[in-house]
Design an enzyme around this catalytic site. Sequence first.
Site, PDB file in Angstrom:
ATOM      1  N   CYS A   7       0.864  -1.187   0.000  1.00 25.41           N
ATOM      2  CA  CYS A   7       0.000   0.000   0.000  1.00 25.41           C
ATOM      3  C   CYS A   7       0.900   1.236   0.000  1.00 25.41           C
ATOM      4  O   CYS A   7       2.086   1.124  -0.345  1.00 25.41           O
ATOM      5  CB  CYS A   7      -0.978  -0.009   1.182  1.00 25.41           C
ATOM      6  SG  CYS A   7      -0.207   0.078   2.803  1.00 25.41           S
ATOM      7  N   ASN A  10       2.349   1.561   4.276  1.00 24.80           N
ATOM      8  CA  ASN A  10       2.640   0.288   4.967  1.00 24.80           C
ATOM      9  C   ASN A  10       2.398   0.398   6.483  1.00 24.80           C
ATOM     10  O   ASN A  10       3.127  -0.169   7.281  1.00 24.80           O
ATOM     11  CB  ASN A  10       4.082  -0.185   4.676  1.00 24.80           C
ATOM     12  CG  ASN A  10       4.376  -1.614   5.135  1.00 24.80           C
ATOM     13  OD1 ASN A  10       5.487  -1.938   5.512  1.00 24.80           O
ATOM     14  ND2 ASN A  10       3.378  -2.484   5.118  1.00 24.80           N
ATOM     15  N   CYS A  12      -1.333   0.839   7.390  1.00 28.15           N
ATOM     16  CA  CYS A  12      -2.770   0.549   7.553  1.00 28.15           C
ATOM     17  C   CYS A  12      -3.199  -0.686   6.758  1.00 28.15           C
ATOM     18  O   CYS A  12      -3.416  -1.763   7.317  1.00 28.15           O
ATOM     19  CB  CYS A  12      -3.627   1.749   7.129  1.00 28.15           C
ATOM     20  SG  CYS A  12      -3.337   3.239   8.100  1.00 28.15           S
ATOM     21  N   ARG A  13      -3.337  -0.542   5.443  1.00 25.45           N
ATOM     22  CA  ARG A  13      -3.931  -1.614   4.634  1.00 25.45           C
ATOM     23  C   ARG A  13      -3.044  -2.837   4.463  1.00 25.45           C
ATOM     24  O   ARG A  13      -3.476  -3.972   4.726  1.00 25.45           O
ATOM     25  CB  ARG A  13      -4.330  -1.067   3.242  1.00 25.45           C
ATOM     26  CG  ARG A  13      -5.472  -0.081   3.291  1.00 25.45           C
ATOM     27  CD  ARG A  13      -5.608   0.681   2.005  1.00 25.45           C
ATOM     28  NE  ARG A  13      -4.456   1.567   1.773  1.00 25.45           N
ATOM     29  CZ  ARG A  13      -4.270   2.309   0.700  1.00 25.45           C
ATOM     30  NH1 ARG A  13      -5.150   2.264  -0.284  1.00 25.45           N
ATOM     31  NH2 ARG A  13      -3.215   3.088   0.588  1.00 25.45           N
ATOM     32  N   SER A  14      -1.803  -2.640   3.998  1.00 21.39           N
ATOM     33  CA  SER A  14      -0.984  -3.834   3.722  1.00 21.39           C
ATOM     34  C   SER A  14      -0.564  -4.591   4.985  1.00 21.39           C
ATOM     35  O   SER A  14      -0.458  -5.821   4.926  1.00 21.39           O
ATOM     36  CB  SER A  14       0.207  -3.501   2.815  1.00 21.39           C
ATOM     37  OG  SER A  14       1.075  -2.554   3.387  1.00 21.39           O
ATOM     38  N   ASP A 120      -8.357   3.853   1.368  1.00 18.39           N
ATOM     39  CA  ASP A 120      -7.376   4.187   2.395  1.00 18.39           C
ATOM     40  C   ASP A 120      -8.109   4.651   3.661  1.00 18.39           C
ATOM     41  O   ASP A 120      -8.794   5.671   3.632  1.00 18.39           O
ATOM     42  CB  ASP A 120      -6.491   5.311   1.853  1.00 18.39           C
ATOM     43  CG  ASP A 120      -5.275   5.528   2.720  1.00 18.39           C
ATOM     44  OD1 ASP A 120      -5.290   5.049   3.876  1.00 18.39           O
ATOM     45  OD2 ASP A 120      -4.332   6.161   2.244  1.00 18.39           O
TER      46      ASP A 120
END
Length: 152
Positions: A7, A10, A12-14, A120
């Site tokens: 993401c 690196n 939050c999402r990934s 996001d």
Amino acid sequence: MKILMVCLGNICRSPLAEGIMKTKLPESFSVDSAGTISLHEGEHPDKRAVRTAANHHIDISKQKSRPITRNDFKTFDKVYCMDIDVFEDVVSKTKNEEERQKVSLFLEVLGDQTNAEVPDPYWGDMKDFEDVFQLLDKGCDRIAAQLNPSHL
Ligand code: 4NP
């Protein structure tokens, strides 16, 4: 088989995608994550991401943010990108068709073009993090089934 989730930051999402994916694949798979920017390098995931994962009994608190490197295109077999900007940025770092073939949009597996991006949640609230968790969980299930058919 080595899988990299990518993401922007690196944090939050990934990291969530990495944590979720690890619960769905046997130890013979390795899963890591990275960002396209180095702004948060060395930081643990966002507290809201850590809390959301913990609500689902997944510990991502020890992960540390790192930017994607050229070496990742050699190390990893699959590189899953959380949104289109990230995808384009990652593809621009590839040097040949073999590397390019490793890169895809994470949500492509759901086959829904209108929802191809993992939103996001950085500027959002806990509800946004939970929504992202659910989306990632669905995507990870599909990817795990593709990569490891005995998952089903
Ligand atoms: P991520 O979220 O890409 O899911 O880790 C973000 C983290 C940090 C920033 C933006 C998005 N930032 O602008 O610092």
